[in-house]
Design a protein around this motif. Sequence first.
Motif, short mmCIF file in Angstrom:
data_model
loop_
_atom_site.label_atom_id
_atom_site.label_comp_id
_atom_site.label_asym_id
_atom_site.label_seq_id
_atom_site.Cartn_x
_atom_site.Cartn_y
_atom_site.Cartn_z
N ARG A 21 0.87 -1.17 0.00
CA ARG A 21 0.00 0.00 0.00
C ARG A 21 0.90 1.21 0.00
O ARG A 21 2.13 1.09 0.07
CB ARG A 21 -0.97 -0.02 1.20
CG ARG A 21 -0.30 -0.13 2.54
CD ARG A 21 -1.23 0.16 3.70
NE ARG A 21 -0.41 0.25 4.89
CZ ARG A 21 -0.40 -0.66 5.86
NH1 ARG A 21 -1.17 -1.71 5.80
NH2 ARG A 21 0.39 -0.52 6.90
N GLU A 22 0.29 2.39 -0.06
CA GLU A 22 1.03 3.64 -0.20
C GLU A 22 2.23 3.73 0.73
O GLU A 22 3.31 4.16 0.34
CB GLU A 22 0.04 4.77 0.12
CG GLU A 22 0.40 6.09 -0.47
CD GLU A 22 -0.55 7.16 0.05
OE1 GLU A 22 -0.12 8.31 0.14
OE2 GLU A 22 -1.71 6.82 0.38
N ASN A 23 2.05 3.32 1.99
CA ASN A 23 3.13 3.52 2.96
C ASN A 23 3.75 2.21 3.44
O ASN A 23 4.30 2.15 4.53
CB ASN A 23 2.63 4.34 4.15
CG ASN A 23 1.40 3.72 4.79
OD1 ASN A 23 1.06 2.58 4.47
ND2 ASN A 23 0.74 4.44 5.66
N LEU A 24 3.61 1.16 2.66
CA LEU A 24 4.20 -0.12 3.06
C LEU A 24 4.67 -0.89 1.82
O LEU A 24 3.93 -1.06 0.87
CB LEU A 24 3.17 -0.96 3.82
CG LEU A 24 3.56 -2.40 4.17
CD1 LEU A 24 4.73 -2.43 5.12
CD2 LEU A 24 2.39 -3.16 4.75
N GLY A 25 5.93 -1.30 1.87
CA GLY A 25 6.47 -2.08 0.75
C GLY A 25 7.30 -3.24 1.27
O GLY A 25 7.73 -3.24 2.42
N PHE A 26 7.44 -4.25 0.43
CA PHE A 26 8.26 -5.40 0.80
C PHE A 26 9.29 -5.65 -0.28
O PHE A 26 9.01 -5.49 -1.46
CB PHE A 26 7.39 -6.65 0.96
CG PHE A 26 6.51 -6.63 2.18
CD1 PHE A 26 7.01 -7.03 3.41
CD2 PHE A 26 5.20 -6.20 2.10
CE1 PHE A 26 6.20 -7.00 4.54
CE2 PHE A 26 4.39 -6.17 3.22
CZ PHE A 26 4.90 -6.57 4.44
N LEU A 27 10.48 -6.04 0.12
CA LEU A 27 11.47 -6.45 -0.87
C LEU A 27 12.20 -7.68 -0.36
O LEU A 27 12.17 -7.99 0.84
CB LEU A 27 12.44 -5.31 -1.17
CG LEU A 27 13.23 -4.69 -0.03
CD1 LEU A 27 14.45 -5.52 0.29
CD2 LEU A 27 13.65 -3.28 -0.42
N ILE A 28 12.86 -8.36 -1.28
CA ILE A 28 13.60 -9.56 -0.90
C ILE A 28 15.09 -9.24 -0.97
O ILE A 28 15.55 -8.64 -1.93
CB ILE A 28 13.25 -10.74 -1.83
CG1 ILE A 28 11.78 -11.12 -1.64
CG2 ILE A 28 14.14 -11.93 -1.54
CD1 ILE A 28 11.33 -12.27 -2.49
N ALA A 29 15.81 -9.61 0.06
CA ALA A 29 17.26 -9.45 0.05
C ALA A 29 17.89 -10.80 0.32
O ALA A 29 17.29 -11.64 1.00
CB ALA A 29 17.68 -8.46 1.12
N SER A 30 19.08 -11.01 -0.22
CA SER A 30 19.72 -12.30 0.02
C SER A 30 20.31 -12.29 1.42
O SER A 30 20.54 -11.24 2.03
CB SER A 30 20.82 -12.54 -1.00
OG SER A 30 21.91 -11.73 -0.71
#
Lengths: 175, 396, 598
Positions: A21-30
Amino acid sequence: MQTIIENLQKHFQVVSYHQQRENLGFLIASKEVAVGLITHLRDYEGFAHLVLLTAVDWIEDEHFQLTYLLHHPEKKVDLGVRVMISRENAEMYSIHHLWEQARTYQRELREMFGINFPGSPDVDKPFILEGWEEIPPYRRDFDTKEYSEKTYFPRPGRETHDPAEYMKKKLYPNE
Amino acid sequence: MSKKLLKWNEDRTLFPEKNSEGKIDVDYDSHKFMKIWHGPQHPGITGNMSLELTLLGDEVMDCETHVGYLHRGFEKLMERRKYIQCFPIVCRVAVPEPDFNEYCFASAMEELAGIEVPEAAEWLRTLVLEMSRLQSFLAWIGGQAGSLGQGIIGQWTIYLRDLILDRFEELTGGRIYHMYMLPGGVRGLLPDGFRERMTQNLDDIDKFMKDVKKVMFDNYVFKKRTVGMGVIDPAWINPFGITGPNARAAGVAKDVRKDNPYLKYPELDFEPVVGKDSDIYTRADVRRRDLLMTVDLIRQIMAKIPDKGDIRAKTPNVLHWKVPAGETYSRAECTRGEYGYYMVSDGTEYPRRINVRGPSYTHAVALLEKMIVNANIADVAGLMVSLHTYPPEIER
Amino acid sequence: MTKLNDILSPFTAWKHVVREPVTIKDPLNREAADRYRGFHKNDISECIGCGTCESICQNAAIDLVPVDGVETKDGDSGLRPRVDYGRCCWCGLCVDVCTTNSLSLSNEYTWVDEDPDNFRFVPGAENKSWDNREKGYKKPGNGYELYSPVRESMEELEPEQRDQSFIEIVQGYSKEQAEKEADRCVECGICVATCPAHMGIPEYIKAIRNDDLNEGLRVLYDTNPLPEICGRICTHKCETVCSVGHHGDPLSIRWLKRYIADQNPAEEYKKILNTETLQPTGKKVAIIGSGPSGLSAAHYLALMGYQCTIYEKLPAAGGMMRFGIPEYRLPYDQLDKDINYILSLGVEIKYNMTIGKDITLEELNKQYDAVFSGTGLHMGRSTRVPGTDHPEVYQAVDLLRDIVLGNEVPVKEKIVVIGGGNVAMDITRSLARLQKQKFGKVDMLTTSLESEDIMPADREEVIEAREENAVIDPGWGPVEIETEGDKVKGLHVVKCLSVFDENRRFAPKFDEEQKKFFPADMVVESIGQGMDLSYLSEEFKEQLKMDPRGRILVNDDFQTSVDWLFAGGDMIQGPDVIHGIANGHKAAMGIDKYLSDK
């Protein structure tokens, strides 16, 4: 949020960024870059607040997902850093030097999921459970129902009937 | 009473010697140290948690927090329950404020499922969250006063809290565990005459809080024991993950209701309450003013809340509701700080993982263990309560 | 530093000494709020024992148990919820999800008892002091639904588009619609007992939800080898007992079945159903009639490895499904899809073969190991009022058959139909279409003995017939068909007050004073059909035992008193397709048992 991610991409390989959503993001890191990335986020991007650190057991894919949820107190945005680590000899670099409460989280993960964080203070001390001998209970392959049936005993006198089965027995037993 | 008896003995010659790092080695065989357990009895507001204290005389040298007395494994239990079946159990994570669990669980699920909650239900949720904050603050003030020997405050505020529980009872059908905000909406509109009764209760609270101010806050003994005690350095806020009144008393205006507004908070007029000195007294005062602000917010909500309208969105059949795969985090500002639910769905009828972030997780372990060192044993209870910790949300 | 005020101010607490106490004088008898979630109440006459309360209860606090005085019958499992207060958390979800709204919570919350086992009780069946309390928690209104009570609407052709042709009216569900409709199911399984074939209804609906239509087809074929057909024209008795229908629309079970069958391509059936290779037994069975029961028997016998041959009197297969039901309800290609699959299992079919004429039953007995007869009801019954022997008075079944065969069908400008069942509606609507084609307008009137509320025809059939401009005027008893030479003038009727007596026996009562005359140049009778056993020889008929109602007597295996002859279909039960399918299946198992024992 988008500018933060663009900044981040200059220094790190950001995989599968997903804006929830506007103020929440997810990413993948090794696993290898995760702690560096988190340190960078804390010190340079301003994600100063560790909201939570927890794990998800993807037993089918044979890995654990660690989620470091970071909050930016000025921009009021959250970023979840997801790190996939192998279920076998699960181990992750500790971040107790970045946040004081991280050692509590890591101690809990050690106990509940069996994920080790070498170097984290008191990581091997029991946190919630005492004298636990089964596999770490929050792993998917720990069956709570089986455990409770083994450990406790049901109160006698309970029986139930499935409506469809019961009606078959009563109305058309021979068909 | 001589002044000496009340004072801290500053003569340290009787103490063990410090080592080369300037710390004292704890050696029980020297018979100078004593280990005592503080808890896990439930004396009031701190819940079933215990502190393993190492004492030197009446001074705390070391502390370890022990939790786990109320571990019920909710997060694991939810993994084998359908989403709707999680709804009756989430509230049990935190007795003082069950509604934040209900709200965070419902809103995380609604976000993943793409459900829009009707207007009336949003207002009712805002009302219930503020009522929940109000009764939690009332219980806490009694606890804080009680921990320092002022039993009378607790008798007043628990009475006031009961008035709010009466309102909860008629609105939600339950006094402690309300089970009111289920995914998709809420379970009922305001009953007839609710507004009048609520207004009366709020007036009572205002009146009593004036007395509480006089008896507790303008009290020589209370000030003596709390001013300058248990200071949280503003620099610790982020490294320790401190939120809520504990952070605001240190001058950091952290309030989820303002920072990441949810429900109807953008339509309400309020400013986060902040303090300056960050000691036990300031934290108590911030909470007292926050309580009065909550009273004001409820008045604002009562003026705007609709009497009619749908209370629940159209959702799939709850008996086999499959929530689309994804993950999210939903948070709200409870009396203790940031309350949050991290929810992961794998697209089935059962949640893959739900993680509850209770504010006490950081306050009661890392922070308390740091702050309690060198405190006087008599102040331990007051200090613990001043952080407003609640163990079940730590161990869940 | 110390302010004097800080020392004095705490003493203000003393003023509370003279305050009136706020404690409740009698806390044990304090009444809880109106919505309080206290002890359970259940109106057990409303409750149907569907068990949704049990399935939603996350504490496993509810068991379904038999209760004295509650009988297991269609639409009621005879079970009632028993609550264990050692586990209940009073969340009230059982109340919210209750399909009949029989369950509620009273606002009583004190109950003292010495025996802990007493706290496990069946609300409503065991008298409690709070049973008559009005106050307490009930299912909230204001849009609060845990599952949708509203049926997903079905796309249909508009009356103007359909009244001239025989194109299929009902369009079928799209994927999205079907999944939404399937989502409404609460999986109680009450419907299974009512379905004559006891189909696995909750299972195939679940397959739709999971978008696993191959699995859905397998569930269908477990009990029903004619899903395309049943998915269109089944009398769907299951829907009449659907628990969701108690407060809302029942599940659209029939359309969901059709959706599964429609979505699976015919050429993949054998792969999906794993019938590519069958193990032959080397035994042969003859089947008379290719109606639902004959096809069903052939299908299950073929799966068991029997070589089946169907003898059919008419030039096409399907029996009443083809020759009784109009094309706009059941298109021929869909009929053929089901039939062709059965034939692909190695079932042979011989058309234009009349038993007793082209081959006798005794000859079949010699050539085959067993014989199944499902010859149905094809002889229209007459009201036998004066005038019925006039040539312009017809039988509905004959006309319907002629329409399908392509024979010329007499169509007059003004037609009256006598009958209130589905066949009456079929002939009304078929003739209406033919009238529209021939004269450009519809002038049909259908009257029945039964009044509107007890007409045996499906409700939607009546509604659709009216949409197509046919007049339905129920509740009249025919007295005489007025004729003049070779012309019919019309039908005289009197008001019918009631059809059945208190013992549910057919005994119509009339009010002779209330009369009506329906003018017509053609009358069609459609009051039911009888069986035609003329293919049996006289000496054979003597061996065959009949039941008191004049039907062939069969045992539970649908075996007649002549051990090699099995019988099923409308002759035995029904009349409808699903009974035919069910007893064809049972007869197939009976034949297998008979031949395995032999």
